[in-house]
Scaffold this active site. Sequence first.
Site, PDB file in Angstrom:
ATOM      1  CE  LYS A  22       2.166   9.921  -4.600  1.00 29.58           C
ATOM      2  NZ  LYS A  22       0.748  10.226  -4.351  1.00 29.58           N
ATOM      3  NE  ARG A  91       0.992  11.981  -8.312  1.00 29.11           N
ATOM      4  CZ  ARG A  91       1.948  11.290  -8.912  1.00 29.11           C
ATOM      5  NH1 ARG A  91       2.854  11.906  -9.654  1.00 29.11           N
ATOM      6  NH2 ARG A  91       2.018   9.983  -8.764  1.00 29.11           N
ATOM      7  N   GLY A 100      -3.776   5.953   3.922  1.00 34.67           N
ATOM      8  CA  GLY A 100      -4.921   6.667   4.459  1.00 34.67           C
ATOM      9  C   GLY A 100      -5.059   8.108   3.998  1.00 34.67           C
ATOM     10  CG  MET A 102      -7.702  13.894  -0.338  1.00 35.43           C
ATOM     11  SD  MET A 102      -7.785  15.675  -0.475  1.00 35.43           S
ATOM     12  CE  MET A 102      -6.953  15.929  -2.018  1.00 35.43           C
ATOM     13  NE  ARG A 335       5.096   2.981  -3.967  1.00 31.15           N
ATOM     14  CZ  ARG A 335       3.827   3.222  -3.756  1.00 31.15           C
ATOM     15  NH1 ARG A 335       3.453   4.182  -2.937  1.00 31.15           N
ATOM     16  NH2 ARG A 335       2.910   2.520  -4.345  1.00 31.15           N
ATOM     17  CG  HIS A 453      -2.280 -14.688  28.636  1.00 32.17           C
ATOM     18  ND1 HIS A 453      -2.841 -15.830  28.111  1.00 32.17           N
ATOM     19  CD2 HIS A 453      -1.367 -15.090  29.544  1.00 32.17           C
ATOM     20  CE1 HIS A 453      -2.291 -16.883  28.694  1.00 32.17           C
ATOM     21  NE2 HIS A 453      -1.394 -16.466  29.576  1.00 32.17           N
ATOM     22  NE  ARG A 578       9.577 -18.105  32.228  1.00 32.91           N
ATOM     23  CZ  ARG A 578       9.767 -18.010  30.911  1.00 32.91           C
ATOM     24  NH1 ARG A 578       9.987 -19.099  30.189  1.00 32.91           N
ATOM     25  NH2 ARG A 578       9.722 -16.835  30.316  1.00 32.91           N
ATOM     26  NE  ARG A 633      12.543 -17.555  36.928  1.00 35.12           N
ATOM     27  CZ  ARG A 633      11.527 -16.955  36.325  1.00 35.12           C
ATOM     28  NH1 ARG A 633      11.614 -15.680  36.010  1.00 35.12           N
ATOM     29  NH2 ARG A 633      10.439 -17.625  36.028  1.00 35.12           N
ATOM     30  CB  SER A 785      19.801 -12.493  33.316  1.00 35.98           C
ATOM     31  OG  SER A 785      18.881 -12.682  32.272  1.00 35.98           O
ATOM     32  CB  CYS A 853      16.147 -13.915  30.322  1.00 36.34           C
ATOM     33  SG  CYS A 853      15.737 -13.396  31.993  1.00 36.34           S
ATOM     34  CE1 TYR A 873      21.604 -14.200  28.366  1.00 34.26           C
ATOM     35  CE2 TYR A 873      23.865 -13.879  29.137  1.00 34.26           C
ATOM     36  CZ  TYR A 873      22.532 -14.198  29.389  1.00 34.26           C
ATOM     37  OH  TYR A 873      22.128 -14.486  30.662  1.00 34.26           O
TER      38      TYR A 873
HETATM   39  P1  ADP Z   1      -1.268   7.266  -4.975  1.00 32.89           P
HETATM   40  O1  ADP Z   1      -0.410   7.827  -3.916  1.00 32.89           O
HETATM   41  O2  ADP Z   1      -2.576   6.775  -4.501  1.00 32.89           O
HETATM   42  O3  ADP Z   1      -0.518   6.280  -5.828  1.00 32.89           O
HETATM   43  P2  ADP Z   1      -0.865   9.158  -7.067  1.00 32.89           P
HETATM   44  O4  ADP Z   1      -0.538  10.531  -6.689  1.00 32.89           O
HETATM   45  O5  ADP Z   1       0.259   8.322  -7.515  1.00 32.89           O
HETATM   46  O6  ADP Z   1      -1.669   8.471  -5.899  1.00 32.89           O
HETATM   47  O7  ADP Z   1      -1.952   9.281  -8.210  1.00 32.89           O
HETATM   48  C1  ADP Z   1      -3.007   8.396  -8.506  1.00 32.89           C
HETATM   49  C2  ADP Z   1      -2.976   8.032  -9.970  1.00 32.89           C
HETATM   50  O8  ADP Z   1      -3.025   9.170 -10.791  1.00 32.89           O
HETATM   51  C3  ADP Z   1      -1.708   7.304 -10.333  1.00 32.89           C
HETATM   52  O9  ADP Z   1      -2.000   6.220 -11.145  1.00 32.89           O
HETATM   53  C4  ADP Z   1      -0.904   8.318 -11.045  1.00 32.89           C
HETATM   54  O10 ADP Z   1      -0.057   7.717 -11.961  1.00 32.89           O
HETATM   55  C5  ADP Z   1      -1.958   9.185 -11.704  1.00 32.89           C
HETATM   56  N1  ADP Z   1      -1.452  10.547 -11.887  1.00 32.89           N
HETATM   57  C6  ADP Z   1      -0.989  11.361 -10.931  1.00 32.89           C
HETATM   58  N2  ADP Z   1      -0.546  12.517 -11.443  1.00 32.89           N
HETATM   59  C7  ADP Z   1      -0.712  12.412 -12.769  1.00 32.89           C
HETATM   60  C8  ADP Z   1      -0.438  13.282 -13.884  1.00 32.89           C
HETATM   61  N3  ADP Z   1       0.153  14.469 -13.690  1.00 32.89           N
HETATM   62  N4  ADP Z   1      -0.747  12.863 -15.102  1.00 32.89           N
HETATM   63  C9  ADP Z   1      -1.320  11.661 -15.285  1.00 32.89           C
HETATM   64  N5  ADP Z   1      -1.610  10.802 -14.314  1.00 32.89           N
HETATM   65  C10 ADP Z   1      -1.308  11.169 -13.060  1.00 32.89           C
HETATM   66 MG    MG Z   2      10.522 -11.912  36.762  1.00 33.12          MG
HETATM   67 MG    MG Z   3       0.833   6.408  -7.036  1.00 38.29          MG
END
Ligand code: ADP
Ligand code: MG
Ligand code: MG
Length: 902
Positions: A22, A91, A100, A102, A335, A453, A578, A633, A785, A853, A873
């Site tokens: 990010k 962020r 996962g 925060m 991204r 399995h 086999r 084999r 092999s 193989c 191969y």
């Molecule tokens: P995530 O990784 O879950 O996408 P983000 O860091 O992108 O989290 O943020 C969550 C939401 O908050 C997003 O929709 C983002 O656009 C918004 N957001 C983050 N920073 C700002 C900011 N400086 N101003 C306005 N909205 C923001």
């Molecule tokens: Mg074997």
């Molecule tokens: Mg985001």
Amino acid sequence: MTIYVYDFSEGSREMAGLLGGKGANLAEMVRMGLPVPPGFTITTDACRVFLATGAPPEELDGQIARHLAALERAAGKRLGQADDPLLLSVRSGARFSMPGMMDTILDIGLNDLAVLGLGKTPERERFAWDSYRRLVQMFGSTVMGVDSTLFEARIGSLERQHEVADDSRLDTVDLIRLVESFKDLIAEETGEEFPQDPAEQLRRAVLAVFSSWNGERARIYRRREHIPDDLGTAVSIQTMVFGNLGPDSGSGVAFTRDPATGRPGVYGDYLPNAQGEDVVAGIRNTVPLQRLADLDPGAYKELRASMDRLEGRYRDMCDIEFTVERGKLWMLQTRVGKRTAQAAFGIAAQLADEGLVSPQEALARVDGDALAHLMFPRFATSGPGVGEVVARGVPASPGAAVGAAVFDSAEAVRRAGSGERVVLVRQETTPDDLPGMIAAQAVLTARGGKTSHAAVVARGMGKVCVCGAEGITVDLARRCFTTADGVRVAEGTIVSVDGTEGVVRRGAAPLAESEVMRYFEAGGRAPGAEDQRIVHDVHRLLTLADSARRLEVRANADTPEDAARARRFGAQGIGLCRTEHMFLGERRPLVEAMILAATDAGRARALAALLPLQREDFTGILEAMDGLPVTVRLLDPPLHEFLPDRSDLAVRIAREEAVGRTPAARDRELLAAVERMHEENPMLGLRGVRLGLVVPGLVAMQVRALAEAVVARKRAGGDPRAEIMVPLVGDARELRLVREEVDAVLADVTAESGIVLDCPVGTMIELPRAALTAGRIAREARFFSFGTNDLTQTTWGFSRDDAEAAFFPAYLDRGVFERSPFETIDREGVGRLVEIAVAEGRASRPDLTIGVCGEHGGDPASVHFFHAAGLDYVSCSPFRVPVARLEAGRAALPPSSADSST
Ligand code: ADP
Ligand code: MG
Ligand code: MG
């Protein structure tokens, strides 16, 4: 002095390791001159110090303060100032996107005073209190650990009082009451007040992001995605912009191409008068992004221009978050976008067509997993007829299948025999379940992971499989399973197994057929105008892969049908045929007679009876693979696997005796043989080459059957290319002895038929000793092999079936391995043996052909290793052949084509 904080203007997308994805991409957008709210990023280095020592680096506070001061100067307002304060978002962002981590905290800097400053004009009052409400709520749950449902419950009850559908209808007075109520809640739950000091808010938010790296959600996600535990996360701190300032503001997400299909165009959602997280939270209905063109043509035009520039810069489909504040566009994130398998192929092919990427780069953008997805039938993703979820597990073999739940192999076979589609549900599967797995459309197990399995066999057969559905209890006696919620699913109930998602639903969900599979089944010929886009894209990229790759791809196939399919799928021969199944079924009595034979003459008779049957088998396979190598084999498993089960025999004999009858003499003989041949450790017992050296005539019979099949094919005008492969060799002398026997038989058949036979004799390398003495073995072998399944077992010293059930989950969990070594080759250990054997084998025989193989031959990461190790191969199950072709092509690409823009 280490730099722990970078202004957005100081970074670039190459710095994702340090700034997180990010942070690096925000910096890149700033470099491009796109409108990004100013801010700075705290590095993953700082996080790693925190994780290692429990405290942030000493310099960090000072560096943050300096960057904050610069931000305040540029904005002309300060954090926490009473009128019109500067507000910030905090962020998280690791090297790889990680759901996962925060949640982002918005509106840092508000407190009881600043909220009044922010809302000093009447039209901003509601907005100010809404922002404060969001901050207290987000800070309270993510930083201070208060259960987030408690906040939601309080909003819910207020909404019910007012009979409004969502929080956007709450008025200022409601919001003021909510803030008070939230602050009380925090105090009650934590014994602590919501911090009024903006600097403290900021500091605690940053540390909470660091800590969330080791939160349970993040750990689980990393394990699943094989992301290393020691990367740490960066933290981006950014000036807030507001999409919730009224109807001329809003927030949205956009993709530069359709992430589901890859089609170019404008895809996304927009939500007027909302802050970013409202769009994805799904609390209010969004409008299609195109609507922004009417709502705010200026902002829309600028957004489109930014999207084009981003795609040009990243040379890939981008995923974008933006906000419009009073008509002004702000870019908040970009991204390279996640996409479906179909879109991956579509986008790669289009980008190459448009000249945005080279063909090599296009090939680097797709992968074997995506191709495998496209080969399986899929459930239509939504709509009517999608039933209740009855099990969730590991998506072990992708695809979609519908059938009646059955609980044992025999029932599966019986029902399938009468034309019914069935799903085999087992606690876990064993080789005994094979007939049922073959008969079933899909397999569901309650235990076992991706390399259990059930999973391995299902993938090999191209069958759908969900395994390790821990929530269900399989009750074989009552012939049902019970779901996590206690719902009973009886035998015969129709279920839909989604092996792509790892979900099983009640009832028959609608199915969509795989075009790509049809293309392969038809022989992979160049598609025409009537074919769907995706078929063209797959064909295009596979053609690129085929011309790029150095590795050949063969298939593991034991029957003419499998051989023919492998060929249609592009296999260049059979790397492992086999012969075990040639000793089963109706032929069992002959095999038993051979094993029980007391004299050489008796054994010879039994072998002679098997010979014509095996010859027919070989003839069919050689015909299907005409002109291409077929590596046969010699018989590998211990012979007692071909005898009846010991306790079955004992019971049968005891039952006869109990009613005063004399048990069949043959049963007694068989039991005696089974007991005589019992092994504590069959995997390391009398099997492979050892059998051939101990059981007279066994090798000769098999070789003769093959040689005569070659003669028959040659007489029929064919071009048979049989190769003979000796399993489980540990020493050159074993191979020499067998080879002498083979050569003698080949000479005999040549003399009898007048047809000169050249069947190369080679060996499997599947014992460490074989790898370590490969130089000597190569003098006896025309080819090697690698049997990487056994080589993995013997190198690690564990048997797969025992290890996977007993301790693999713990090993994966505790990070001893990131992936099962049966899924992806263990480069360090097993791979080292491969490298030694390749080097020493080629040193003593430069024209040695070398392949693999084992299961690994169709595993993407392993294919790359085999390419690097210089093999000739890989051989894998027919269904994996296209995947191996694609990955072999990708492995041969120059490193510069790899994608660096994640
Ligand atoms: P995530 O990784 O879950 O996408 P983000 O860091 O992108 O989290 O943020 C969550 C939401 O908050 C997003 O929709 C983002 O656009 C918004 N957001 C983050 N920073 C700002 C900011 N400086 N101003 C306005 N909205 C923001
Ligand atoms: Mg074997
Ligand atoms: Mg985001």
